[in-house]
Design a protein around this motif. Structure first.
Motif, PDB file in Angstrom:
ATOM      1  N   THR A 444       0.834  -1.206   0.000  1.00  0.00           N
ATOM      2  CA  THR A 444       0.000   0.000   0.000  1.00  0.00           C
ATOM      3  C   THR A 444       0.866   1.251   0.000  1.00  0.00           C
ATOM      4  O   THR A 444       0.600   2.212  -0.741  1.00  0.00           O
ATOM      5  N   LEU A 445       1.919   1.249   0.806  1.00  0.00           N
ATOM      6  CA  LEU A 445       2.817   2.412   0.859  1.00  0.00           C
ATOM      7  C   LEU A 445       3.506   2.617  -0.494  1.00  0.00           C
ATOM      8  O   LEU A 445       3.649   3.755  -0.959  1.00  0.00           O
ATOM      9  N   ALA A 446       3.904   1.518  -1.124  1.00  0.00           N
ATOM     10  CA  ALA A 446       4.561   1.623  -2.430  1.00  0.00           C
ATOM     11  C   ALA A 446       3.604   2.190  -3.474  1.00  0.00           C
ATOM     12  O   ALA A 446       3.982   3.026  -4.309  1.00  0.00           O
ATOM     13  N   ASP A 447       2.332   1.745  -3.414  1.00  0.00           N
ATOM     14  CA  ASP A 447       1.338   2.241  -4.361  1.00  0.00           C
ATOM     15  C   ASP A 447       1.079   3.727  -4.163  1.00  0.00           C
ATOM     16  O   ASP A 447       0.968   4.491  -5.133  1.00  0.00           O
ATOM     17  N   LEU A 448       0.990   4.155  -2.891  1.00  0.00           N
ATOM     18  CA  LEU A 448       0.726   5.573  -2.604  1.00  0.00           C
ATOM     19  C   LEU A 448       1.897   6.457  -3.021  1.00  0.00           C
ATOM     20  O   LEU A 448       1.715   7.547  -3.568  1.00  0.00           O
ATOM     21  N   THR A 449       3.131   5.991  -2.764  1.00  0.00           N
ATOM     22  CA  THR A 449       4.295   6.800  -3.157  1.00  0.00           C
ATOM     23  C   THR A 449       4.406   6.877  -4.675  1.00  0.00           C
ATOM     24  O   THR A 449       4.844   7.896  -5.223  1.00  0.00           O
TER      25      THR A 449
END
Length: 509
Positions: A444-449
């Motif tokens: 999720t963090l990778a997708d948001l960044t």
């Protein structure tokens, strides 16, 4: 010389109607003041230059003073007369409301709120007692329906009215709006209620009982109000307050039960119908207030509602109650009141269980619809319960019984508020820790960044989502427990014996 029992014959039907509307309005005003200041505390704190924690003393001072004065109602009514007590209390309430609105310092507004609570305490039970005196027995069910509607509608409308006034006018007006209502009630009492005045009895003043009452209730209320901010029994001051309240209460019980002229007549608890009724009332109101306390806060903190819209969503309970209350009032004398009470409490418990399945996707009507449905059960609970409790005591004990009933309801609300907010907060922390322990947010963090968010912004978004979910999970647990309390209360009322005949309670002193 004592007034005749049939006091309702002393007023014409038109005068009875006007007096009944006045008494219901006075009760509505006092109940409204229990919650109207809650949403205005940030405005008041900012205007007076004090912290929000200091601002909560504006609520605490009123609650402590009212809790102390409500159980004294029976003694005060005997000492001064029911109509005189009502008129003096209303005059004092109006005067202290004016002074609250004019306050410019924390010390002044807290002192005036104490005065407002002391004067407002007798108004609820006195309005109830006087309504029973001025209406004939066959109309009392409907009249208590009107009284019950004001009791239910006041807490629901308080946040809406307080939020609107604070946002659009000034916080001073949450107190000033009491003045015309107080003036109208005083005028009506002086012109309409004098024929139904009760006999004055010059009883000795139980100074020790009064001091013990102030001591233990004050200690308990302060403990409940500041406990959450002081880690409860992890703080020596909270432990000391709890010990003071417990020891003071035990000594108070012993003294009042052995005193010849007690300041609070605890002997009304010898009537099993009254005792089971008031404890059912206390349990139900405590569980009912779980929703009143949590729902507006959840809607504002987590769901993005304004204070006005949050209050509106919670207020639907009063709208449906107003529709059904007159019908319940008409049939209350024809059915077993225990069956009506139990059915109403089970209805409210079922709706509370319905709320225990809310999610963060809930829209306005998902929140408002259970409130609307719950309102149909409230009169089934409130109106017959008042008939049961006040009909279970002797006529001369009605004022004491009404005061004790309202005192236990006030105390149940105070205790419930502290328990619910503490349980809700602790539940949020537990749920959050459990969610964090099972989350794998890397994808999720990778997708948001990849969408342009910084690492810190992405983490904050995930944290906010977890907090929102933890809040609603904890809230659902609170509602589930509140529903269980309701179901237990529905069974408790059956300890009362079946009322075999109509008991005349019109001669309350």
């Amino acid at each position: 010389m004592s007034r005749p029992t049939e006091t309702f014959t002393l007023l014409s039907p038109r005068h009875r109607l006007l007096a009944g509307m006045t008494l219901a309005l006075s009760n509505f005003m006092v109940v409204l003041d229990l919650t109207i200041a809650n949403v205005s505390v940030p405005h008041i704190a900012g205007n007076l230059g004090i912290s929000p924690d200091q601002g909560t003393w504006i609520i605490t001072s009123y609650a402590v003073a009212e809790a102390i004065c409500v159980p004294l109602t029976g003694w005060l009514a005997q000492r001064f007369g029911a109509v005189r007590l009502f008129t003096m209390s209303m005059l004092g309430f109006g005067l202290f409301s004016l002074l609250c609105g004019l306050s410019m310092t924390l010390g002044m507004i807290v002192a005036c709120r104490i005065g407002q609570g002391l004067c407002g305490g007798p108004l609820m039970p006195m309005s109830q007692t006087l309504l029973m005196r001025i209406f004939p027995p066959q109309q009392r069910g409907r009249v208590m329906g009107l009284w019950a509607m004001t009791t239910m509608l006041g807490p629901a409308l308080g946040p809406i009215v307080g939020g609107y006034i604070s946002d659009n006018w000034s916080w001073h007006w949450i107190f000033f709006i009491n003045l015309p209502i107080a003036a109208l009630c005083i005028f009506s009492a002086l012109t309409l209620l004098r024929p139904v005045e009760t006999e004055r009895v010059k009883l000795p003043i139980d100074y020790i009982g009064l001091a013990l009452l102030v001591f233990w209730i004050g200690s308990l209320q302060i403990m409940l109000d500041i406990g959450r901010d002081h880690d409860w029994f992890g703080d020596p001051m909270i432990v000391a307050l709890a010990l003071m309240a417990g020891i003071g209460f035990c000594i108070f019980l012993i003294w009042e039960l052995t005193e010849e002229h007690p300041i609070v007549d605890l002997r009304v608890f010898r009537h099993i119908g009254f005792t089971s009724g008031v404890f059912t009332l206390a349990l139900c109101f405590g569980a009912y207030f779980a929703g009143i306390v949590i729902i507006p806060q959840w809607l504002q903190i987590s769901m993005g509602y304004t204070a006005t819209w949050a209050g509106l969503a919670a207020s639907f309970v009063g709208m449906s109650a107003m529709v059904i209350a007159p019908i319940v009032g008409r049939v209350v004398g024809k059915l077993d009141v225990r069956l009506m009470i139990s059915s109403g409490v089970l209805w409210i418990g079922a709706v509370t269980l319905w709320r225990a399945h809310w999610t963060t996707d809930a829209d306005f009507w998902t929140v408002a619809l259970p409130q609307l449905v719950q309102g149909f059960g409230m009169p089934l609970f409130m109106i017959p319960l008042t008939t049961l409790t006040l009909g279970s005591v002797r006529p001369e004990e009605t004022a004491s019984a009404a005061g004790m009933q309202n005192f236990l309801r006030t105390l149940a609300i105070a205790i419930s508020t502290s328990i619910v907010l503490t349980g809700w907060g602790d539940g949020q922390r537990v749920s959050r820790n459990e969610m964090v322990g099972t989350l794998h947010p890397d994808a999720t963090l990778a997708d948001l960044t990849s969408r342009g968010f910084t690492q810190e912004q992405a983490r904050q978004m995930v944290a906010n989502l977890v907090d929102a979910q933890a809040m609603v999970v904890s809230m659902n647990h609170v509602f589930f427990i509140a529903a269980l309390v309701m179901f237990a209360a529905a069974a408790l009322v059956w300890l009362a014996p079946r009322p075999m005949a109509k008991v005349d309670t019109s001669s309350a002193h």
